[in-house]
Design a protein around this motif. Structure first.
Motif, PDB file in Angstrom:
ATOM      1  N   ALA A   1       2.738  94.707  18.611  1.00  0.00           N
ATOM      2  CA  ALA A   1       3.515  93.810  19.327  1.00  0.00           C
ATOM      3  C   ALA A   1       5.055  94.226  19.107  1.00  0.00           C
ATOM      4  O   ALA A   1       5.251  94.259  17.552  1.00  0.00           O
ATOM      5  N   ARG A   2       5.596  93.791  19.857  1.00  0.00           N
ATOM      6  CA  ARG A   2       7.308  94.182  20.258  1.00  0.00           C
ATOM      7  C   ARG A   2       7.751  93.175  21.305  1.00  0.00           C
ATOM      8  O   ARG A   2       6.723  92.058  21.284  1.00  0.00           O
ATOM      9  N   PRO A   3       9.277  92.951  20.438  1.00  0.00           N
ATOM     10  CA  PRO A   3      10.032  92.136  21.539  1.00  0.00           C
ATOM     11  C   PRO A   3      10.076  92.729  23.125  1.00  0.00           C
ATOM     12  O   PRO A   3      10.016  94.268  23.156  1.00  0.00           O
ATOM     13  N   MET A   4      10.097  92.177  23.892  1.00  0.00           N
ATOM     14  CA  MET A   4       9.359  91.563  25.509  1.00  0.00           C
ATOM     15  C   MET A   4      10.342  93.939  25.573  1.00  0.00           C
ATOM     16  O   MET A   4      10.054  94.199  26.410  1.00  0.00           O
ATOM     17  N   PRO A   5      12.009  93.731  25.574  1.00  0.00           N
ATOM     18  CA  PRO A   5      12.725  94.435  25.797  1.00  0.00           C
ATOM     19  C   PRO A   5      12.011  95.302  25.786  1.00  0.00           C
ATOM     20  O   PRO A   5      11.834  96.862  26.418  1.00  0.00           O
ATOM     21  N   GLN A   6      11.321  96.042  24.579  1.00  0.00           N
ATOM     22  CA  GLN A   6      10.410  96.950  23.167  1.00  0.00           C
ATOM     23  C   GLN A   6       9.866  97.440  24.419  1.00  0.00           C
ATOM     24  O   GLN A   6       9.261  98.798  24.876  1.00  0.00           O
ATOM     25  N   GLN A   7       8.851  96.780  25.060  1.00  0.00           N
ATOM     26  CA  GLN A   7       7.790  96.715  25.555  1.00  0.00           C
ATOM     27  C   GLN A   7       8.116  96.952  27.122  1.00  0.00           C
ATOM     28  O   GLN A   7       6.865  98.034  27.308  1.00  0.00           O
ATOM     29  N   VAL A   8       8.804  96.600  27.636  1.00  0.00           N
ATOM     30  CA  VAL A   8       9.452  96.683  29.211  1.00  0.00           C
ATOM     31  C   VAL A   8       9.235  97.907  28.739  1.00  0.00           C
ATOM     32  O   VAL A   8       9.006  98.727  29.633  1.00  0.00           O
ATOM     33  N   ALA A   9      10.323  98.708  27.748  1.00  0.00           N
ATOM     34  CA  ALA A   9      10.947 100.028  28.062  1.00  0.00           C
ATOM     35  C   ALA A   9       9.795 101.338  27.731  1.00  0.00           C
ATOM     36  O   ALA A   9      10.193 102.328  28.007  1.00  0.00           O
ATOM     37  N   SER A  10       8.667 100.849  26.961  1.00  0.00           N
ATOM     38  CA  SER A  10       8.103 101.586  26.482  1.00  0.00           C
ATOM     39  C   SER A  10       6.960 101.604  27.570  1.00  0.00           C
ATOM     40  O   SER A  10       6.642 102.692  28.012  1.00  0.00           O
ATOM     41  N   ALA A  11       6.330 100.398  28.552  1.00  0.00           N
ATOM     42  CA  ALA A  11       5.774 100.719  29.474  1.00  0.00           C
ATOM     43  C   ALA A  11       6.130 101.637  30.892  1.00  0.00           C
ATOM     44  O   ALA A  11       5.563 102.403  31.109  1.00  0.00           O
ATOM     45  N   TRP A  12       7.312 101.417  30.705  1.00  0.00           N
ATOM     46  CA  TRP A  12       8.426 102.555  32.401  1.00  0.00           C
ATOM     47  C   TRP A  12       7.995 103.485  31.516  1.00  0.00           C
ATOM     48  O   TRP A  12       7.957 104.637  32.687  1.00  0.00           O
ATOM     49  N   HIS A  13       8.382 104.017  30.214  1.00  0.00           N
ATOM     50  CA  HIS A  13       8.385 104.995  29.997  1.00  0.00           C
ATOM     51  C   HIS A  13       6.697 106.070  30.089  1.00  0.00           C
ATOM     52  O   HIS A  13       7.173 106.979  30.298  1.00  0.00           O
ATOM     53  N   LYS A  14       6.510 105.098  29.972  1.00  0.00           N
ATOM     54  CA  LYS A  14       4.716 105.640  29.933  1.00  0.00           C
ATOM     55  C   LYS A  14       4.525 106.007  31.514  1.00  0.00           C
ATOM     56  O   LYS A  14       3.968 107.018  31.787  1.00  0.00           O
ATOM     57  N   VAL A  15       4.901 104.667  32.634  1.00  0.00           N
ATOM     58  CA  VAL A  15       5.177 105.163  34.039  1.00  0.00           C
ATOM     59  C   VAL A  15       5.511 106.890  34.279  1.00  0.00           C
ATOM     60  O   VAL A  15       5.160 107.158  35.551  1.00  0.00           O
ATOM     61  N   ILE A  16       6.160 106.999  34.048  1.00  0.00           N
ATOM     62  CA  ILE A  16       7.819 107.919  33.920  1.00  0.00           C
ATOM     63  C   ILE A  16       7.321 109.331  33.407  1.00  0.00           C
ATOM     64  O   ILE A  16       6.723 110.334  34.723  1.00  0.00           O
ATOM     65  N   ARG A  17       6.351 108.901  32.591  1.00  0.00           N
ATOM     66  CA  ARG A  17       5.946 110.413  31.561  1.00  0.00           C
ATOM     67  C   ARG A  17       4.887 110.690  32.657  1.00  0.00           C
ATOM     68  O   ARG A  17       4.796 112.060  32.397  1.00  0.00           O
TER      69      ARG A  17
END
Length: 413
Positions: free
Chosen positions: A345-361
């Motif tokens: 569980a994380r705040p929304m900005p962190q989760q969005v950033a994490s998901a997009w980092h994964k998409v790019i990675r």
């Protein structure tokens, strides 16, 4: 994040290796008890909640569309567009998604029931219920079974084969986010698989495609013909048209972000098909726990996400009223702690950033990003070019080298 079954092979920690069969079954019993407690206490206050949300959404939509009749005036355009965006988000997330899950069927209200509800989305309710409720929630994060995993257009796990086309997935992901409702409709139709198998003339597919096109036509007529036409007397036809388009895009971007946060951030586990053979109820529960992630935030955020900010609780209990997830979340989190599991569980900005980092990675070959730095960037780009333009053998050999170097760096760290 590779599939949980291969972690030991790769020298990574398996997050459930410490659990015995008895532990998993006991965990299942404790989760069953939490669910039953909510079922036993559903009542008037829950019914009043969903009716209030529906009433608020309808009034907000009506009021916003009334304001947009005068949208030639910039303040009216901003206010109307904002209100319409919020009303569409509520209709999609807290109302439509949850009603279609059957969360409110127990009320026996013929107007608020999963069998009759239709929402403001391109995907017909019946098709969505099959692809989402019956398939996604059954096979959550199982590679090759859960088509929701990447919507069929993204590589979201190292165990999925990398191809040169993967390089474009950040662009595909963004386009999908902007036109999310149409992407979901195509996903519900299994359009990619149908085209690949050349089954577009199949009568059942044509019937379902006709349903989608009919739904899209009705939506487009409402948002881009009828309501803008009503604004003609005030000279607001084009501003109202733009406002409706903007509200739909805002709703799509928001819905996509919430879904990304709940399913794709770093730390969410994926599973192999063989792992669900003979799966018990307790094992199914564990898969839902580790295959989902939450968004921490305010009550308003929870409502605007359709309480999918409590994605873990939703995947454990998809048929419980959404307004009860916040109540049971601490109990579920306590079980995570009791059984030494990670509650993502994380705040929304962190989760969005994490998901997009994964998409790019994962748009890049495994290990490429981890082994790339400022000094070796030219050489790494050359390797990437060779993999993108070479044959399968070249991609396989260079890919193995990258993964080997990445593992070596990880051990050294």
């Amino acid at each position: 994040m590779t599939t949980i079954q291969k972690k030991a092979v790769l020298g990574q920690a398996n997050p459930i290796a410490h659990l015995t069969e008895a532990d998993i079954e006991q965990l299942g019993h404790e989760l069953d008890a939490i669910r039953q407690e909510v079922l036993d206490t559903r009542g008037a206050s829950d019914a009043a909640y969903i009716r209030k949300v529906i009433d608020t959404q309808r009034k907000l939509e009506l009021g916003s569309r009334a304001v947009l009749l005068f949208s030639a005036f910039p303040p009216a355009w901003v206010l109307g567009t904002l209100g319409l965006s919020v009303s569409k988000i509520l209709d999609n997330m807290e109302i439509g998604h949850n009603i279609l899950h059957g969360q409110w069927d127990w009320m026996r209200d013929p107007k608020i029931h999963s069998s009759v509800w239709e929402w403001d989305m391109a995907s017909p309710a019946e098709q969505w219920k099959h692809s989402h409720n019956e398939l996604h929630h059954t096979y959550t994060n199982v590679i090759g079974k859960d088509n929701d995993l990447g919507y069929g257009i993204m590589r979201v796990d190292e165990d999925q084969t990398w191809t040169p086309a993967s390089l474009a997935q950040p662009v595909f992901c963004f386009i999908n986010a902007v036109f999310f409702e149409y992407g979901i409709a195509a996903y519900d139709l299994e359009l990619g698989a149908v085209i690949a198998k050349k089954q577009t003339k199949d009568p059942d597919f044509r019937r379902r495609a006709k349903q989608v096109l009919t739904k899209i036509r009705k939506q487009a007529t409402k948002d881009y013909v009828v309501h803008p036409a009503l604004s003609i007397p005030t000279g607001s036809f084009l501003p109202t048209l733009a406002a409706n388009f903007t509200a739909n895009v805002v709703r799509n971007l928001w819905s996509n972000s919430v879904i990304l946060c709940g399913h794709f951030p770093e730390g969410v586990e994926t599973f192999e098909k063989r792992s669900i053979e003979g799966e018990t109820k307790g094992e199914w529960y564990v898969r839902q726990m580790l295959g989902s992630a939450n968004i921490s935030g305010s009550k308003a955020l929870h409502i605007m996400t359709g309480n999918l900010s409590h994605q873990i609780e939703h995947h454990l209990f998809p048929d419980l009223p959404s307004n009860r997830y916040a109540e049971i979340a601490p109990k579920v989190q306590a079980l995570f702690e009791k059984y030494d599991l990670t509650y993502c569980a994380r705040p929304m900005p962190q989760q969005v950033a994490s998901a997009w980092h994964k998409v790019i990675r994962l748009s890049l070959p495994n290990g490429w990003l981890a082994t790339t730095n400022k000094k070796n960037a030219p050489q790494q780009l050359a390797v990437l070019y060779k993999m993108a333009t070479g044959d399968r053998r070249t991609r396989r050999l260079l890919g193995r080298k990258l993964e080997s170097e990445s593992r070596a760096m990880s051990k050294a760290a």
